[in-house]
Design a protein around this motif. Sequence first.
Motif, PDB file in Angstrom:
ATOM      1  N   VAL A 111      25.125  25.490   2.951  1.00 16.07           N
ATOM      2  CA  VAL A 111      25.401  25.216   4.359  1.00 16.07           C
ATOM      3  C   VAL A 111      24.272  25.771   5.225  1.00 16.07           C
ATOM      4  O   VAL A 111      23.717  25.089   6.087  1.00 16.07           O
ATOM      5  CB  VAL A 111      26.755  25.822   4.782  1.00 16.07           C
ATOM      6  N   GLY A 112      23.886  27.027   4.986  1.00 13.84           N
ATOM      7  CA  GLY A 112      22.867  27.670   5.810  1.00 13.84           C
ATOM      8  C   GLY A 112      21.482  27.087   5.622  1.00 13.84           C
ATOM      9  O   GLY A 112      20.715  26.972   6.586  1.00 13.84           O
ATOM     10  N   LEU A 113      21.134  26.686   4.404  1.00 14.45           N
ATOM     11  CA  LEU A 113      19.805  26.128   4.183  1.00 14.45           C
ATOM     12  C   LEU A 113      19.679  24.732   4.785  1.00 14.45           C
ATOM     13  O   LEU A 113      18.591  24.332   5.212  1.00 14.45           O
ATOM     14  CB  LEU A 113      19.473  26.137   2.689  1.00 14.45           C
ATOM     15  N   ARG A 114      20.781  23.996   4.832  1.00 15.93           N
ATOM     16  CA  ARG A 114      20.754  22.734   5.591  1.00 15.93           C
ATOM     17  C   ARG A 114      20.459  23.025   7.067  1.00 15.93           C
ATOM     18  O   ARG A 114      19.658  22.318   7.700  1.00 15.93           O
ATOM     19  CB  ARG A 114      22.095  22.011   5.456  1.00 15.93           C
ATOM     20  N   LEU A 115      21.123  24.028   7.609  1.00 20.61           N
ATOM     21  CA  LEU A 115      20.900  24.390   9.011  1.00 20.61           C
ATOM     22  C   LEU A 115      19.464  24.857   9.224  1.00 20.61           C
ATOM     23  O   LEU A 115      18.822  24.509  10.226  1.00 20.61           O
ATOM     24  CB  LEU A 115      21.887  25.487   9.415  1.00 20.61           C
ATOM     25  N   ALA A 116      18.924  25.615   8.286  1.00 22.10           N
ATOM     26  CA  ALA A 116      17.545  26.094   8.400  1.00 22.10           C
ATOM     27  C   ALA A 116      16.553  24.942   8.409  1.00 22.10           C
ATOM     28  O   ALA A 116      15.572  24.961   9.157  1.00 22.10           O
ATOM     29  CB  ALA A 116      17.235  27.051   7.253  1.00 22.10           C
ATOM     30  N   GLU A 117      16.793  23.931   7.580  1.00 26.09           N
ATOM     31  CA  GLU A 117      15.915  22.757   7.570  1.00 26.09           C
ATOM     32  C   GLU A 117      15.918  22.050   8.926  1.00 26.09           C
ATOM     33  O   GLU A 117      14.898  21.562   9.388  1.00 26.09           O
ATOM     34  CB  GLU A 117      16.379  21.765   6.503  1.00 26.09           C
ATOM     35  N   ARG A 118      17.082  22.000   9.550  1.00 28.99           N
ATOM     36  CA  ARG A 118      17.224  21.266  10.804  1.00 28.99           C
ATOM     37  C   ARG A 118      16.590  22.003  11.981  1.00 28.99           C
ATOM     38  O   ARG A 118      16.101  21.373  12.909  1.00 28.99           O
ATOM     39  CB  ARG A 118      18.707  21.017  11.097  1.00 28.99           C
ATOM     40  N   ARG A 119      16.649  23.334  11.966  1.00 29.31           N
ATOM     41  CA  ARG A 119      16.110  24.095  13.104  1.00 29.31           C
ATOM     42  C   ARG A 119      15.428  25.374  12.631  1.00 29.31           C
ATOM     43  O   ARG A 119      15.927  26.481  12.829  1.00 29.31           O
ATOM     44  CB  ARG A 119      17.209  24.383  14.129  1.00 29.31           C
TER      45      ARG A 119
END
Length: 288
Positions: A111-119
């Motif tokens: 979940v967090g690495l998806r968020l990191a990729e986005r922003r």
Amino acid sequence: MNRLPLVRHGRIDIDGVEVHYRESVPDRADAPVLLLLHGFPTASHQFRRLIDALGADHRLIAPDYPGFGQTTAPDDFTYTFDRLADIVEGFVDRLDLHRFAMYLFDFGAPVGLRLAERRPESITGLVVQNGNAYADGLSEAARSFIALAPEQTGAEGQIRDLLTLEGTRFQYETGAPDPSLIAPESWMLDQHYLDLPGRKEAQVALAFDYKSNVDRYDGWQAWLRKHRPTTLVVWGTGDPFFTEAGARAYLRDLPEAELHLLEAGHFTLETHLDVIAPLIGDFMERLR
């Protein structure tokens, strides 16, 4: 006596999902932020002791994902890791979080690495605790579980076996050198939420979707190499799902990361808060 923080509990509507969360109220308005992303099958309550330990000096924020804890989702919500990340991203926006570190545990890593990729511009650092992003870290049991497919005879039954009280307790106690340090209400509360209507179906859907995370490992590793976030890796080496090799693998892409291997199981915070909390406190001060 250490200062104990105020801890507030709130709810925010994100695209029809009523997200429950808890957050500390630190002494300083400009205190650094640590977004706590929980794992399976637990929720934000897994961080309650960590929040008490560090929340007076840092703003610790822990949401419950759809299908977990006290968050409620519409009946037609699609349970995939992409959608969990969508909701967490919306949550971050609603709380107006522009710069924050993330605690990645278990499901919290994808979940967090998806968020990191986005922003990527928002991420100040990572605390990784038994949150896997490398094929190296998958045990044989984990590989077999991830390989399950909906069309496979008996696959859903294997997943549902893990969603029982015995399965939940197994996840907490396996690999822990002293299970008496694990508060039984931890796994009993998780089971209470698992037994709510619709929750097991949500977990079955996420289990079948887990292979989407493995497919993205290469991309996440490339993100780590490109952005080089300040990173603390703390890992319970008795984890039956995510092995010690998965912890060491982070050093390939983040050679300056700080690594601590502990004789503990998957839920390392349950037994080693006295070790982990000071490590995170020092880490957050460095980020400041």
